[in-house]
Motif scaffolding. Structure first.
Motif, short mmCIF file in Angstrom:
data_model
loop_
_atom_site.label_atom_id
_atom_site.label_comp_id
_atom_site.label_asym_id
_atom_site.label_seq_id
_atom_site.Cartn_x
_atom_site.Cartn_y
_atom_site.Cartn_z
N ALA A 274 6.67 -7.04 12.72
CA ALA A 274 8.09 -7.38 12.53
C ALA A 274 8.63 -6.73 11.26
O ALA A 274 9.76 -6.24 11.24
CB ALA A 274 8.26 -8.90 12.47
N PHE A 275 7.79 -6.71 10.22
CA PHE A 275 8.21 -6.07 8.97
C PHE A 275 8.42 -4.57 9.18
O PHE A 275 9.42 -4.00 8.76
CB PHE A 275 7.17 -6.32 7.87
CG PHE A 275 7.49 -5.65 6.58
CD1 PHE A 275 8.54 -6.12 5.78
CD2 PHE A 275 6.77 -4.55 6.14
CE1 PHE A 275 8.85 -5.50 4.59
CE2 PHE A 275 7.07 -3.93 4.95
CZ PHE A 275 8.12 -4.40 4.17
N ARG A 276 7.46 -3.91 9.87
CA ARG A 276 7.58 -2.47 10.15
C ARG A 276 8.84 -2.19 10.96
O ARG A 276 9.58 -1.24 10.68
CB ARG A 276 6.35 -1.97 10.89
CG ARG A 276 6.46 -0.48 11.25
CD ARG A 276 5.27 0.03 11.97
NE ARG A 276 4.14 0.00 11.04
CZ ARG A 276 2.89 0.16 11.38
NH1 ARG A 276 2.58 0.34 12.63
NH2 ARG A 276 1.94 0.15 10.49
N HIS A 277 9.11 -3.02 11.97
CA HIS A 277 10.31 -2.85 12.80
C HIS A 277 11.57 -2.98 11.95
O HIS A 277 12.50 -2.18 12.08
CB HIS A 277 10.31 -3.86 13.95
CG HIS A 277 11.55 -3.82 14.78
ND1 HIS A 277 11.83 -2.79 15.66
CD2 HIS A 277 12.62 -4.66 14.83
CE1 HIS A 277 13.01 -3.01 16.22
NE2 HIS A 277 13.51 -4.14 15.73
N ALA A 278 11.62 -3.99 11.11
CA ALA A 278 12.80 -4.20 10.27
C ALA A 278 13.01 -3.02 9.32
O ALA A 278 14.14 -2.52 9.16
CB ALA A 278 12.66 -5.50 9.48
N MET A 279 11.95 -2.54 8.69
CA MET A 279 12.08 -1.40 7.77
C MET A 279 12.47 -0.13 8.51
O MET A 279 13.18 0.72 7.98
CB MET A 279 10.77 -1.18 6.99
CG MET A 279 10.48 -2.28 5.99
SD MET A 279 11.81 -2.58 4.79
CE MET A 279 11.91 -1.02 3.96
N GLY A 280 12.04 0.00 9.78
CA GLY A 280 12.40 1.17 10.57
C GLY A 280 13.88 1.22 10.92
O GLY A 280 14.41 2.28 11.26
N ARG A 281 14.56 0.10 10.83
CA ARG A 281 16.00 0.07 11.13
C ARG A 281 16.83 0.61 9.96
O ARG A 281 17.99 0.94 10.13
CB ARG A 281 16.43 -1.36 11.46
CG ARG A 281 15.60 -1.92 12.58
CD ARG A 281 16.25 -2.51 13.76
NE ARG A 281 17.67 -2.52 13.82
CZ ARG A 281 18.35 -1.94 14.80
NH1 ARG A 281 17.71 -1.25 15.72
NH2 ARG A 281 19.65 -2.05 14.84
N THR A 282 16.25 0.65 8.77
CA THR A 282 16.99 1.17 7.61
C THR A 282 17.06 2.69 7.70
O THR A 282 16.34 3.32 8.48
CB THR A 282 16.33 0.76 6.29
OG1 THR A 282 15.06 1.39 6.20
CG2 THR A 282 16.18 -0.75 6.20
N ALA A 283 17.94 3.29 6.91
CA ALA A 283 18.05 4.75 6.85
C ALA A 283 17.38 5.26 5.58
O ALA A 283 17.48 4.64 4.52
CB ALA A 283 19.52 5.16 6.85
N ALA A 284 16.68 6.39 5.71
CA ALA A 284 16.01 6.98 4.55
C ALA A 284 16.06 8.49 4.67
O ALA A 284 16.05 9.04 5.78
CB ALA A 284 14.55 6.51 4.48
N GLY A 285 16.10 9.15 3.54
CA GLY A 285 15.96 10.59 3.52
C GLY A 285 14.53 10.95 3.90
O GLY A 285 13.61 10.13 3.79
N VAL A 286 14.34 12.17 4.39
CA VAL A 286 13.02 12.62 4.81
C VAL A 286 12.51 13.63 3.78
O VAL A 286 13.20 14.59 3.44
CB VAL A 286 13.07 13.28 6.20
CG1 VAL A 286 11.69 13.72 6.64
CG2 VAL A 286 13.69 12.31 7.21
N THR A 287 11.30 13.39 3.29
CA THR A 287 10.70 14.23 2.26
C THR A 287 9.32 14.68 2.71
O THR A 287 8.56 13.89 3.26
CB THR A 287 10.57 13.45 0.94
OG1 THR A 287 11.87 13.00 0.53
CG2 THR A 287 9.96 14.30 -0.16
N VAL A 288 9.01 15.94 2.47
CA VAL A 288 7.66 16.43 2.65
C VAL A 288 7.07 16.63 1.26
O VAL A 288 7.61 17.40 0.45
CB VAL A 288 7.62 17.73 3.47
CG1 VAL A 288 6.24 18.36 3.42
CG2 VAL A 288 8.02 17.44 4.91
N VAL A 289 5.99 15.89 0.98
CA VAL A 289 5.28 16.01 -0.29
C VAL A 289 4.13 16.97 -0.07
O VAL A 289 3.35 16.80 0.88
CB VAL A 289 4.77 14.64 -0.77
CG1 VAL A 289 3.90 14.79 -2.01
CG2 VAL A 289 5.94 13.71 -1.05
N THR A 290 4.02 17.97 -0.93
CA THR A 290 2.99 19.00 -0.80
C THR A 290 2.24 19.14 -2.12
O THR A 290 2.74 18.77 -3.18
CB THR A 290 3.61 20.36 -0.44
OG1 THR A 290 4.55 20.71 -1.46
CG2 THR A 290 4.29 20.32 0.92
#
Length: 163
Positions: free
Chosen positions: A8-24
């Motif tokens: 349920a926590f993962r589902h709730a956090m997945g509803r938020t918007a976030a920028g996408v970053t690739v860490v290298t």
């Protein structure tokens, strides 16, 4: 005992918007990269960022041993790079860097050309919390470009629109 169901926590956090970053990272211990949605600014003095990675990430020990990393905040149109570093492009699983054009600034960490923002960082601190490690880095060089950000929400890439 936790009162919140992890799914349920993962589902709730997945509803938020976030920028996408690739860490290298690149260095004596190898070249690695991973897609994250947890990049955040940490401090202005010193200029620093943080991100979180699961403790079991195969990328983490190499990144920590190299002592440097780049945070590449993706622009619209760079979904393939995000998918590649998330392991979702079968033909690129052995060469995730094949999804983009890369160069470097100060540390030698791979920086994605055309990214919205490129932060070149030296590892500063690592903290354990729950299932993840919080990695902080001092920004030693940066570049920004006039692109629109790639946003991830509700298990899909999104375009950011002006309201």
């Amino acid at each position: 005992m936790h009162a919140i169901d992890p799914a349920a926590f993962r589902h709730a956090m997945g509803r938020t918007a976030a920028g996408v970053t690739v860490v290298t990272s690149d260095g004596a211990h190898g070249r690695v990269g991973v897609t994250v949605s947890s990049l955040s600014s940490l401090s202005l003095e010193p200029p620093s960022v943080l991100f979180c990675l699961h403790r079991d990430s195969r990328c983490l020990p190499v990144l920590l041993a190299n002592g440097v990393f780049a945070a590449n905040i993706l622009a619209q149109g760079q979904q393939r790079v995000a998918d590649s570093f998330a392991g979702l492009v079968p033909e690129l699983r052995e060469d995730r860097f094949g999804a983009g054009d890369w160069d470097g600034l100060a540390t030698g960490a791979p920086l994605l050309r055309g990214a919205l923002c490129r932060f070149d960082c030296r590892l500063a601190h690592v903290f354990d919390y729950g299932t993840h490690r919080i990695v902080t880095g001092d920004v030693v060089a940066l570049e920004t470009h006039a692109e629109h950000p790639l946003v991830y929400s509700n298990r899909s890439y999104r375009r950011l629109e002006v309201a």
